[in-house]
Write a protein that holds these residues in place. Sequence first.
Motif, PDB file in Angstrom:
ATOM      1  N   ASN A 349      -2.866  -1.570-126.207  1.00  0.00           N
ATOM      2  CA  ASN A 349      -4.074  -1.214-126.375  1.00  0.00           C
ATOM      3  C   ASN A 349      -4.976  -2.586-125.932  1.00  0.00           C
ATOM      4  N   LEU A 350      -5.650  -2.436-124.692  1.00  0.00           N
ATOM      5  CA  LEU A 350      -6.189  -3.496-124.053  1.00  0.00           C
ATOM      6  C   LEU A 350      -7.687  -3.831-124.726  1.00  0.00           C
ATOM      7  N   GLU A 362       3.547  -9.029-120.138  1.00  0.00           N
ATOM      8  CA  GLU A 362       4.545  -9.334-119.609  1.00  0.00           C
ATOM      9  C   GLU A 362       5.888  -9.676-120.342  1.00  0.00           C
ATOM     10  N   ALA A 363       5.383 -10.780-121.358  1.00  0.00           N
ATOM     11  CA  ALA A 363       6.370 -11.150-122.019  1.00  0.00           C
ATOM     12  C   ALA A 363       6.906 -10.355-123.182  1.00  0.00           C
ATOM     13  N   ASN A 552      -6.914   7.948-121.870  1.00  0.00           N
ATOM     14  CA  ASN A 552      -6.549   6.487-121.469  1.00  0.00           C
ATOM     15  C   ASN A 552      -6.159   5.614-122.808  1.00  0.00           C
ATOM     16  N   PRO A 553      -5.092   5.859-123.218  1.00  0.00           N
ATOM     17  CA  PRO A 553      -4.781   5.257-124.488  1.00  0.00           C
ATOM     18  C   PRO A 553      -4.632   3.667-124.546  1.00  0.00           C
ATOM     19  N   ALA A 554      -4.653   3.164-123.063  1.00  0.00           N
ATOM     20  CA  ALA A 554      -4.550   1.708-123.033  1.00  0.00           C
ATOM     21  C   ALA A 554      -5.900   1.255-122.952  1.00  0.00           C
ATOM     22  N   GLY A 555      -6.953   2.001-122.758  1.00  0.00           N
ATOM     23  CA  GLY A 555      -8.396   1.649-122.335  1.00  0.00           C
ATOM     24  C   GLY A 555      -8.417   0.904-121.004  1.00  0.00           C
ATOM     25  N   ARG A 592       0.311  -4.026-115.892  1.00  0.00           N
ATOM     26  CA  ARG A 592       1.373  -4.001-116.894  1.00  0.00           C
ATOM     27  C   ARG A 592       0.569  -3.539-118.331  1.00  0.00           C
ATOM     28  N   PHE A 593      -0.176  -2.444-118.303  1.00  0.00           N
ATOM     29  CA  PHE A 593      -0.685  -1.855-119.433  1.00  0.00           C
ATOM     30  C   PHE A 593       0.121  -1.064-120.004  1.00  0.00           C
ATOM     31  N   MET A 594       1.374  -0.828-119.589  1.00  0.00           N
ATOM     32  CA  MET A 594       2.571   0.170-120.110  1.00  0.00           C
ATOM     33  C   MET A 594       3.962  -0.337-119.942  1.00  0.00           C
ATOM     34  N   ILE A 595       4.834  -0.357-120.757  1.00  0.00           N
ATOM     35  CA  ILE A 595       6.162  -0.748-120.526  1.00  0.00           C
ATOM     36  C   ILE A 595       6.805   0.554-120.110  1.00  0.00           C
TER      37      ILE A 595
END
Length: 645
Positions: A349-350, A362-363, A552-555, A592-595
């Motif tokens: 969730n950005l 990333e971590a 767009n669940p990450a926003g 990197r908004f999704m793994i």
Amino acid sequence: MSRTRVQAVEIQGFAHFGRWLAAGAAAVALMIAGQSARAEEGKIIQSHGYSYFGDLSYPKDYTHFNYVNPDAPKGGEIALWAPGTFDSMNPYSRKGRAGRYSWMMYESLLGEAPAGGAGLPADVYGETYGLLAESLEYDEGKTWVIFHMRPEATFSDGSPVTAHDVVFSHNLLLEQGLPSYAQAVKKRVLSSEALDDHTVKFTFAEGISRRSLIDQVGGVPVWSKKWFEETGARLDEPRMEASIGSAPYMVDSYDVNRRIVYKRNPDYWGWHLPINKGRHNFDFIRIEYFADDSAAFEAFKAGEYTFRAEGNSKQWATGYDFPGIQKGWVLKEELPDGTPPTPNGIVFNLGKKDLQDRRVREAISLAYNFEWTNESLQFGLFKQRHSFVQGAPHEAIGVPEGKERELFLSLGDLVPEEILSEPAVMAHESSPKREIDRRNLRTAMALLDEAGWDVGDDGMRRNAAGETLKINFPLPSSASGTLGAFVEVFIQNLRRMGVDATTEKVDPAQYTLRERDRDYDLVFDNYVAFLDTGTGLHQRYGSAEAAFSLFNPAGLASPLVDKIIDISLETETSEDRDVALMALDRVLRWERFMIPVWYNDSTWVAYYNQYEYPKPLPPYALGELDFWWFNADKAAKLKAEGALR
């Protein structure tokens, strides 16, 4: 988890990509003006179907789609399952939890697949054919389109489907539909008007891409204006009464939170159409609801429902050894899937301040161990996904070269140097021997240190204000045991890094609300793979609706992503389109908004041996509710042997 079928973006554009690179925005403006001039010259295209480039695989006099069995018998029932509960039969509201397949009673001017798949027909991409409309005409510049409707089309109550219903439905979506949809469409569709009872015209805005205009308005579900006016129902409110539709199926009965039954309408107006030949073959489609996957699987073994798309790798590997399989009552098959795997995984969730640092994302991603998960929880049945278009020709590989590099160079400071100089981001590798890869753990710890999250005396990561790095990861209580175990291990690995990470099981209805309200730090969700370009990409990956779009669940809100989508919309050759989509894939992965997690390159299904399907299957749909059929003799044999009641 089994791969789900891609839900394709409606997608297509108009200016030449090479000219964009050579001359920039000024050239685009000139091309728009040129197209308007050509439209005024009056060249009109008339057709029985639509594709952006005008090429259709099926001629006007086609008799049926190539992959169907035109002689498929009608009859019987197919029964499937759904998780959790439902409290509405209106699938177009943000409120409530709609019943499974409650949208299948409605048709559009141009035909669409009734369930799953990338589109209709399922053997080609980017083509649509007339359903409620028998033909359409549009100017060369695609500034307007007129649909000529079939006068014989009726709703399930026998009332005619008219152009007035089409205009009403279009406007209803703008007034009461999803805000992200309305906002996008209002900018592009200037007007809709009924020229007479069976002719409807849409006029489009100037100065925008011609992609996703005609196919957009041609795909709007058509509702009865009379029904809505008489009942006072709203599109944005949950309700158990389903509005009447014109499609082959209608609601037969429902028992809230237990089952829904749809029946094939014997008086359906469109059985004679070639688009329907060999399709919609079952008399009944029954959906049984269960609290979770374990209960559903036991019910399948007992014959309470008859078709199951398997999403649990443990069950696929070890659970299908029950008497029904041994006696040949139940068939277990891995069926081919020609679409890119659905881009699913752990979404950030950005909108959360602590997750806006790319180093932190990333971590956190390094806590995921695909190799251990696949071997220990999933029986080695999956592959690691890297790309949003895994296996497609426009998957980004290595460093950008040729036209793709030229595209990035034309965008100047919008493009980070790493995108130009480093290979496309790939999912990290891990050791399968233990839950946490020590090398990845060290890398993650260094990234968190660099991002200002220091380890305190209690081993927890804190920022300069003394706040811990809190991560909450909700899951629906109906999720499979495998998914739950995977998330638990992931959370444990985060805690080893010093992250204050928690997970919780949530009732499915409450989980739906939390997803809509973005009440999460991480969520297991999906985006869409893109086989083509179109304005739908802005709704799913763009900035304009990022704050509230359910797609767009990450926003995600990236000016670079927006610009590349715009460029893809300006392309007029498949080569230039693929270059732009390759650049889009590269940038989405860099963000990197999704793994990315696992995928399956086939579809796992099990079903009672009373169904048949055409062979070979088309590449873009499994089609169990579309073009499979019921074998009455096989069903009688199952009942005689006691397999089914």
